[in-house]
Design a protein around this motif. Sequence first.
Motif, mmCIF file in Angstrom:
data_model
loop_
_atom_site.group_PDB
_atom_site.id
_atom_site.type_symbol
_atom_site.label_atom_id
_atom_site.label_comp_id
_atom_site.label_asym_id
_atom_site.label_seq_id
_atom_site.Cartn_x
_atom_site.Cartn_y
_atom_site.Cartn_z
ATOM 1 N N PRO A 139 0.869 -1.274 -0.488
ATOM 2 C CA PRO A 139 0.098 0.257 0.075
ATOM 3 C C PRO A 139 0.780 1.445 0.196
ATOM 4 O O PRO A 139 0.243 2.755 -0.398
ATOM 5 N N LYS A 140 1.931 0.925 0.357
ATOM 6 C CA LYS A 140 2.732 2.525 0.307
ATOM 7 C C LYS A 140 3.472 2.692 -0.409
ATOM 8 O O LYS A 140 4.447 3.583 -1.002
ATOM 9 N N CYS A 141 3.348 1.758 -2.318
ATOM 10 C CA CYS A 141 3.695 1.892 -3.216
ATOM 11 C C CYS A 141 3.476 3.431 -3.926
ATOM 12 O O CYS A 141 4.482 4.058 -4.858
ATOM 13 N N ILE A 142 2.368 3.703 -3.445
ATOM 14 C CA ILE A 142 1.908 5.332 -3.884
ATOM 15 C C ILE A 142 3.306 6.763 -3.724
ATOM 16 O O ILE A 142 3.521 7.301 -4.432
ATOM 17 N N THR A 143 3.692 6.823 -2.211
ATOM 18 C CA THR A 143 3.906 7.181 -1.785
ATOM 19 C C THR A 143 6.061 7.273 -2.799
ATOM 20 O O THR A 143 6.767 7.711 -3.125
ATOM 21 N N ALA A 144 5.989 5.900 -3.015
ATOM 22 C CA ALA A 144 7.484 5.925 -3.340
ATOM 23 C C ALA A 144 7.330 5.782 -4.169
ATOM 24 O O ALA A 144 8.752 6.391 -5.369
ATOM 25 N N LEU A 145 6.537 5.891 -5.666
ATOM 26 C CA LEU A 145 7.020 6.481 -7.007
ATOM 27 C C LEU A 145 6.499 7.808 -7.059
ATOM 28 O O LEU A 145 7.485 7.862 -7.965
ATOM 29 N N ARG A 146 6.438 7.880 -6.095
ATOM 30 C CA ARG A 146 5.924 9.664 -6.569
ATOM 31 C C ARG A 146 6.804 10.081 -6.368
ATOM 32 O O ARG A 146 7.319 11.322 -7.009
ATOM 33 N N ASN A 147 7.971 9.301 -5.037
ATOM 34 C CA ASN A 147 9.551 10.243 -4.961
ATOM 35 C C ASN A 147 9.038 11.617 -4.237
ATOM 36 O O ASN A 147 10.111 12.345 -5.316
ATOM 37 N N GLY A 148 8.403 11.897 -3.226
ATOM 38 C CA GLY A 148 8.734 13.843 -3.327
ATOM 39 C C GLY A 148 7.395 13.991 -4.310
ATOM 40 O O GLY A 148 6.274 13.324 -4.279
ATOM 41 N N GLN A 149 7.834 15.309 -5.505
ATOM 42 C CA GLN A 149 6.888 15.480 -6.158
ATOM 43 C C GLN A 149 7.913 15.774 -7.626
ATOM 44 O O GLN A 149 7.723 15.787 -8.429
ATOM 45 N N GLU A 150 8.599 14.141 -7.818
ATOM 46 C CA GLU A 150 9.645 13.955 -9.171
ATOM 47 C C GLU A 150 8.878 13.392 -10.304
ATOM 48 O O GLU A 150 8.402 13.611 -11.039
ATOM 49 N N ASN A 151 7.484 12.351 -9.658
ATOM 50 C CA ASN A 151 6.238 11.958 -10.760
ATOM 51 C C ASN A 151 4.997 12.190 -10.061
ATOM 52 O O ASN A 151 4.782 12.245 -8.759
ATOM 53 N N ASN A 152 3.132 11.766 -10.590
ATOM 54 C CA ASN A 152 2.269 11.196 -10.354
ATOM 55 C C ASN A 152 2.331 10.128 -10.680
ATOM 56 O O ASN A 152 2.359 9.475 -11.222
ATOM 57 N N VAL A 153 1.204 10.260 -9.930
ATOM 58 C CA VAL A 153 0.721 8.414 -9.750
ATOM 59 C C VAL A 153 -0.871 8.929 -10.208
ATOM 60 O O VAL A 153 -1.759 9.381 -9.512
ATOM 61 N N TYR A 154 -1.766 8.092 -10.178
ATOM 62 C CA TYR A 154 -3.062 7.664 -11.267
ATOM 63 C C TYR A 154 -3.415 6.270 -10.597
ATOM 64 O O TYR A 154 -2.534 5.038 -10.657
ATOM 65 N N VAL A 155 -4.844 6.192 -9.878
ATOM 66 C CA VAL A 155 -4.956 5.158 -9.922
ATOM 67 C C VAL A 155 -6.194 4.994 -11.293
ATOM 68 O O VAL A 155 -7.627 5.529 -11.128
ATOM 69 N N GLN A 211 -6.149 -0.977 4.171
ATOM 70 C CA GLN A 211 -4.881 -0.417 4.214
ATOM 71 C C GLN A 211 -4.589 0.835 2.751
ATOM 72 O O GLN A 211 -4.324 1.588 3.280
ATOM 73 N N ALA A 212 -5.137 -0.415 1.766
ATOM 74 C CA ALA A 212 -4.103 0.857 0.528
ATOM 75 C C ALA A 212 -5.738 1.455 0.270
ATOM 76 O O ALA A 212 -5.419 2.436 -0.264
ATOM 77 N N ILE A 213 -6.796 1.302 0.461
ATOM 78 C CA ILE A 213 -8.216 2.017 0.578
ATOM 79 C C ILE A 213 -7.657 3.318 1.686
ATOM 80 O O ILE A 213 -7.953 4.702 0.881
ATOM 81 N N HIS A 214 -7.326 3.137 2.868
ATOM 82 C CA HIS A 214 -6.613 4.577 3.647
ATOM 83 C C HIS A 214 -6.311 5.018 2.823
ATOM 84 O O HIS A 214 -6.335 6.067 2.959
ATOM 85 N N THR A 215 -4.644 4.530 1.987
ATOM 86 C CA THR A 215 -3.835 5.317 1.344
ATOM 87 C C THR A 215 -4.172 6.341 0.866
ATOM 88 O O THR A 215 -3.183 7.100 0.068
ATOM 89 N N ILE A 216 -5.693 5.676 -0.331
ATOM 90 C CA ILE A 216 -5.411 6.445 -1.849
ATOM 91 C C ILE A 216 -7.005 7.509 -0.881
ATOM 92 O O ILE A 216 -6.565 8.667 -1.528
ATOM 93 N N LEU A 217 -7.488 6.902 0.071
ATOM 94 C CA LEU A 217 -8.119 8.194 0.228
ATOM 95 C C LEU A 217 -7.762 9.559 1.147
ATOM 96 O O LEU A 217 -8.133 10.436 1.010
ATOM 97 N N ASN A 218 -6.343 9.539 1.870
ATOM 98 C CA ASN A 218 -5.950 10.074 2.360
ATOM 99 C C ASN A 218 -4.624 11.084 1.790
ATOM 100 O O ASN A 218 -4.191 11.497 2.329
ATOM 101 N N ASP A 219 -5.410 10.621 0.375
ATOM 102 C CA ASP A 219 -3.612 11.331 -0.918
ATOM 103 C C ASP A 219 -4.230 11.688 -1.767
ATOM 104 O O ASP A 219 -5.010 11.853 -2.053
ATOM 105 N N PRO A 220 -4.218 13.661 -1.227
ATOM 106 C CA PRO A 220 -4.914 14.478 -2.087
ATOM 107 C C PRO A 220 -4.281 14.574 -3.499
ATOM 108 O O PRO A 220 -5.072 15.255 -4.284
ATOM 109 N N GLU A 221 -3.115 14.381 -3.532
ATOM 110 C CA GLU A 221 -2.357 14.668 -4.538
ATOM 111 C C GLU A 221 -2.278 13.468 -5.793
ATOM 112 O O GLU A 221 -2.365 13.355 -6.494
#
Length: 396
Positions: A17-33, A56-66
Amino acid sequence: MAKKNYVLDTNVLIENPKCITALRNGQENNVYVPYTVLTELDKLKKDQRIGHVVTQAIHTILNDPELNIFPPVTSHEDKDLSPDDRILKEISDNTLENPILVTNDRILQIKTRLYEIDCEGYRDSMPFRSDSQLFTGFTDEGETPVRNSFQWENGTPVFWGDDGPKPMGYTHEVWGVKPRSVYQNLAMELMLNPDLNLVSIQSEAGYGKTFLALACALYLALEKKDNNCDKVYLVKPIWEIGAKMGFLPGDVEEKMQPYVRYVHDLAIKLHEQRPANRIFLDSGSDRLRFNQKKFEILPIAYIRGMNLENCVVIIDEMQNMSRNETRALLTRMGEGVKCICLGDTRQVDNPYLNESNNGLNWVVKKLKGYKGYGHMVLKGERSRGPITDMVLKSGL
């Protein structure tokens, strides 16, 4: 360097579930679902095996406004497509520059070639873990410490209790038992800490959690003078592995004996290291039996209606207790009780429970950060023996 546009498949979100933060790498990349992924997560959240990870995955998505979410397919023809084909269609319908689909689904990876969509696997996947496994008792460096947790500072574990940071530059020894690893030492710190009424210990087989708990219990009940503990209770839910043994004759202790033989053996081992005469009826006998006034083993059904005070309670195999049983048992604890909960959420024998829905996991999930509660995951290079070591390392 231009930002990369990553699109996540369902399996990647479930595996980590932490893959969103890892792939975004700060503000370096965009992540889509894709919208289809949300639909699949909605169905999978009821799956008893992986429901806690999906949550956990749903909670991560819900709390990620970016996080960006693709709208659903709208045509009737598209709705008849398989979930994988709908994900590819949603990617194609959006004017996204050089999208990269992140998936570990081999068939979907092949299908991306037909749509000329770039594809990558996600290698940093995690096994399914319960809360009692994910929260190891340590807070990551740089984060605000969880109450009654540890944090590494310059190679030394520091305990963060209500009195502030306390470096653990010493090693415990109780009832002739010395810890074999830093994690055992920290577990003993929690079990012996007078400010903690409730402690939970998670570990796989062979890391000594029951032996350590018994040693600490004997010390608290028979030696430590500045507390009121004068008896040890060991409570255990009974779930048999394999063929059932059927009716067993005798009193409660005799009925429980096949299930708690290991407790008797460990108590004798501690008694041989340092005499614990008061917990046995006749310490000079060839067949040692527990003195019920000082050491009592009970099935969980016998706890209902009891009021436990001034004692040490060890709850073993807590992963085989339901949430209701856990609540009923812990609300029996009165004044002067030290309660030590032991278990491994990977070894659930109760057919009505699972890795996330069990007593030990509910305790960690609900009580983490509370005053008077501490948790530790035991681990290390050595367990009870070379065969156990091989089994744990191989992942059998």
